[in-house]
Design a protein around this motif. Structure first.
Motif, PDB file in Angstrom:
ATOM      1  N   TYR A   1      -2.202   3.853  -3.742  1.00 35.62           N
ATOM      2  CA  TYR A   1      -1.982   2.579  -4.428  1.00 35.62           C
ATOM      3  C   TYR A   1      -2.236   1.442  -3.443  1.00 35.62           C
ATOM      4  O   TYR A   1      -1.955   1.564  -2.253  1.00 35.62           O
ATOM      5  CB  TYR A   1      -0.544   2.447  -4.933  1.00 35.62           C
ATOM      6  N   GLY A   2      -2.672   0.327  -3.967  1.00 32.22           N
ATOM      7  CA  GLY A   2      -2.793  -0.869  -3.148  1.00 32.22           C
ATOM      8  C   GLY A   2      -2.827  -2.088  -4.053  1.00 32.22           C
ATOM      9  O   GLY A   2      -3.320  -2.024  -5.191  1.00 32.22           O
ATOM     10  N   GLY A   3      -2.294  -3.204  -3.574  1.00 29.40           N
ATOM     11  CA  GLY A   3      -2.306  -4.378  -4.429  1.00 29.40           C
ATOM     12  C   GLY A   3      -1.631  -5.575  -3.801  1.00 29.40           C
ATOM     13  O   GLY A   3      -1.213  -5.561  -2.640  1.00 29.40           O
ATOM     14  N   ILE A   4      -1.527  -6.605  -4.618  1.00 32.13           N
ATOM     15  CA  ILE A   4      -0.907  -7.864  -4.200  1.00 32.13           C
ATOM     16  C   ILE A   4       0.019  -8.317  -5.314  1.00 32.13           C
ATOM     17  O   ILE A   4      -0.239  -8.103  -6.496  1.00 32.13           O
ATOM     18  CB  ILE A   4      -1.984  -8.930  -3.882  1.00 32.13           C
ATOM     19  N   GLU A   5       1.109  -8.964  -4.906  1.00 33.70           N
ATOM     20  CA  GLU A   5       2.145  -9.366  -5.859  1.00 33.70           C
ATOM     21  C   GLU A   5       2.591 -10.789  -5.547  1.00 33.70           C
ATOM     22  O   GLU A   5       2.804 -11.151  -4.389  1.00 33.70           O
ATOM     23  CB  GLU A   5       3.317  -8.384  -5.732  1.00 33.70           C
ATOM     24  N   TYR A   6       2.728 -11.591  -6.601  1.00 27.51           N
ATOM     25  CA  TYR A   6       3.207 -12.969  -6.462  1.00 27.51           C
ATOM     26  C   TYR A   6       4.513 -13.097  -7.224  1.00 27.51           C
ATOM     27  O   TYR A   6       4.593 -12.769  -8.421  1.00 27.51           O
ATOM     28  CB  TYR A   6       2.179 -13.951  -7.009  1.00 27.51           C
TER      29      TYR A   6
ATOM     30  N   ALA B   1       0.865  -1.176   0.000  1.00 23.45           N
ATOM     31  CA  ALA B   1       0.000   0.000   0.000  1.00 23.45           C
ATOM     32  C   ALA B   1       0.901   1.226   0.000  1.00 23.45           C
ATOM     33  O   ALA B   1       1.990   1.217   0.590  1.00 23.45           O
ATOM     34  CB  ALA B   1      -0.914   0.008   1.223  1.00 23.45           C
ATOM     35  N   LYS B   2       0.447   2.278  -0.688  1.00 23.37           N
ATOM     36  CA  LYS B   2       1.290   3.453  -0.830  1.00 23.37           C
ATOM     37  C   LYS B   2       0.420   4.700  -0.958  1.00 23.37           C
ATOM     38  O   LYS B   2      -0.633   4.669  -1.607  1.00 23.37           O
ATOM     39  CB  LYS B   2       2.173   3.300  -2.070  1.00 23.37           C
ATOM     40  N   GLY B   3       0.865   5.792  -0.342  1.00 21.34           N
ATOM     41  CA  GLY B   3       0.180   7.071  -0.456  1.00 21.34           C
ATOM     42  C   GLY B   3       1.151   8.161  -0.856  1.00 21.34           C
ATOM     43  O   GLY B   3       2.301   8.179  -0.403  1.00 21.34           O
ATOM     44  N   VAL B   4       0.704   9.073  -1.727  1.00 21.78           N
ATOM     45  CA  VAL B   4       1.535  10.186  -2.189  1.00 21.78           C
ATOM     46  C   VAL B   4       0.733  11.479  -2.061  1.00 21.78           C
ATOM     47  O   VAL B   4      -0.433  11.539  -2.463  1.00 21.78           O
ATOM     48  CB  VAL B   4       1.968  10.004  -3.663  1.00 21.78           C
ATOM     49  N   TYR B   5       1.374  12.495  -1.496  1.00 23.19           N
ATOM     50  CA  TYR B   5       0.747  13.816  -1.391  1.00 23.19           C
ATOM     51  C   TYR B   5       1.710  14.834  -2.001  1.00 23.19           C
ATOM     52  O   TYR B   5       2.894  14.874  -1.653  1.00 23.19           O
ATOM     53  CB  TYR B   5       0.465  14.165   0.071  1.00 23.19           C
ATOM     54  N   GLU B   6       1.214  15.644  -2.937  1.00 25.17           N
ATOM     55  CA  GLU B   6       2.074  16.603  -3.634  1.00 25.17           C
ATOM     56  C   GLU B   6       1.415  17.975  -3.674  1.00 25.17           C
ATOM     57  O   GLU B   6       0.216  18.101  -3.929  1.00 25.17           O
ATOM     58  CB  GLU B   6       2.347  16.121  -5.058  1.00 25.17           C
ATOM     59  N   VAL B   7       2.219  19.004  -3.444  1.00 22.89           N
ATOM     60  CA  VAL B   7       1.755  20.384  -3.496  1.00 22.89           C
ATOM     61  C   VAL B   7       2.693  21.172  -4.405  1.00 22.89           C
ATOM     62  O   VAL B   7       3.923  21.080  -4.277  1.00 22.89           O
ATOM     63  CB  VAL B   7       1.733  21.026  -2.095  1.00 22.89           C
ATOM     64  N   GLY B   8       2.118  21.938  -5.332  1.00 20.64           N
ATOM     65  CA  GLY B   8       2.905  22.794  -6.219  1.00 20.64           C
ATOM     66  C   GLY B   8       2.527  24.254  -6.027  1.00 20.64           C
ATOM     67  O   GLY B   8       1.341  24.598  -6.034  1.00 20.64           O
TER      68      GLY B   8
END
Length: 398
Positions: free
Chosen positions: A348-353, A316-323
């Motif tokens: 983002y979120g997911g599974i990987e094999y 799982a991943k989170g991104v925050y961006e300010v311009g």
């Protein structure tokens, strides 16, 4: 009966023995030849070629419009890695781009970019590494910029790397000094050519003919790599005097197997906007505006990965961006310095094999993105989500 069996046995032995003798002689000759070849071959020489390929079935829903489920190739490249001797090694990467990602001249900003950067077949990397001693080595040629942060240096699936963090579309050419004073410490100082826009001389008369870039990088770890850090600060000269691109990249990883957590902060200070997005928008709103937007981006990353059973990963991943704008632009609706131009949230979120270590990966990915722009360009706002089912593999050709 026994006599007949004995006669048959002698006949069989008499038939196969000569061939057995010939085969034994062939084996002996083969072993001698292999021994001679092993003596003549440089023991340090090593040569490998790989094919890297990522493809997926990708679906996106944007503004309630579903784009179907096209099957596409995300990336394809050939990677050649070798050693000439115990001191010199080399790497050559040939990348094959998707034509749909090319930039047309009509879409360009006054034809200021070098269109060779968008060739469908490009040399992505081509460098030599010379090991002076156990602590000092040099990297010479076309190479990746030695930025810090885990995002820039991630070996994970590129499909869930944040695309806007990659400001340059082509790797630079230069030299990188790599010093390793201790086993858990690495210092890099890199000098490369700076990919900069070719500016209009009437608007930007103080031209710099050969802009250069400089990057200092510190990679270090603690407690047998449980804590890992990649930090850097870089300055790149633009094609106009006193116009710079400065980038601070800080990244840390806490690796508590089977769980790892990464946190990054990247500050991109751009006197001349690198991707040209706002410049193109503002020029479309005001034909008299011929300059480039100056902008500063602050981007925060947080990533979680869990190897819950062997060969399976949850992530799982989170991104925050300010311009924010860096200067006043009175021609455009009174835009002022430090005005908020962009705010983006990406999840983002997911599974990987991974059945074969790092050579093959099958994955499912979900991505949600929301981007808000300033008032008078709200029509560019995005609120979409996408899913991808794909595979990424690395095949050793020889």
């Amino acid at each position: 009966m026994k006599k007949t069996r004995m006669i048959s046995l002698f006949i069989v032995l008499g038939f196969f023995y000569p061939w057995h003798k010939v085969h034994s002689e062939m084996i002996k000759k083969g072993e001698k030849l292999r021994t001679i070849m092993e003596k003549n071959v440089n023991p340090h020489r090593n040569f490998n070629m790989y094919m890297d390929f990522t493809s997926s079935i990708h679906s996106t829903v944007e503004k309630d419009i579903f784009d179907g489920s096209p099957f596409s190739t995300e990336s394809f490249k050939l990677d050649l890695i070798g050693k000439a001797n115990d001191k010199i090694s080399y790497r050559f990467v040939q990348k094959f781009n998707n034509k749909k990602n090319h930039v047309d001249k009509e879409d360009d900003l006054d034809n200021v970019e070098d269109h060779k950067m968008y060739d469908p077949i490009i040399i992505n990397l081509a460098y030599l590494k010379y090991k002076y001693n156990d602590k000092l080595s040099f990297l010479i040629g076309k190479q990746p910029v030695s930025f810090g942060s885990m995002e820039y240096n991630s070996k994970d699936l590129h499909i869930y790397q944040y695309p806007d963090v990659y400001k340059s579309k082509e790797n630079p050419v230069g030299i990188n000094f790599i010093y390793t004073p201790e086993k858990n410490q690495e210092l890099q100082f890199q000098i490369v050519n700076s990919h900069s826009r070719k500016l209009d001389e009437e608007m930007h008369p103080e031209k710099v003919n050969h802009p250069m870039g400089y990057s200092a990088n510190w990679n270090w770890n603690l407690f047998n790599k449980i804590i890992q850090n990649k930090w850097s600060y870089s300055i790149f000269q633009e094609s106009e005097k006193d116009q710079l691109w400065k980038l601070l990249a800080l990244g840390s990883r806490l690796d508590l197997k089977p769980i790892s957590i990464e946190a990054d902060y990247i500050l991109s200070d751009e006197d001349i906007e690198k991707n040209g997005f706002f410049t193109k928008i503002l020029r479309s709103l005001n034909n008299n505006y011929k300059d480039f937007v100056s902008i500063k981006y602050g981007t925060y990353f947080l990533k979680f990965k869990y190897n819950f059973i062997p060969k399976w990963n949850l992530f799982a991943k989170g991104v925050y961006e300010v311009g924010r704008s860096k200067k006043d632009i009175h021609e455009i609706y009174g835009m002022v310095k430090d005005q908020l131009l962009k705010k983006a949230y990406t999840y983002y979120g997911g599974i990987e094999y991974m059945p074969c270590k790092d050579d093959l990966s099958l994955y499912f990915l979900y991505k949600k993105q929301k981007i808000d722009y300033m008032n008078f360009i709200k029509q560019e706002n995005k609120d979409n989500h996408s899913m991808a089912l794909g595979l990424s593999y690395r095949i050793k050709l020889f």
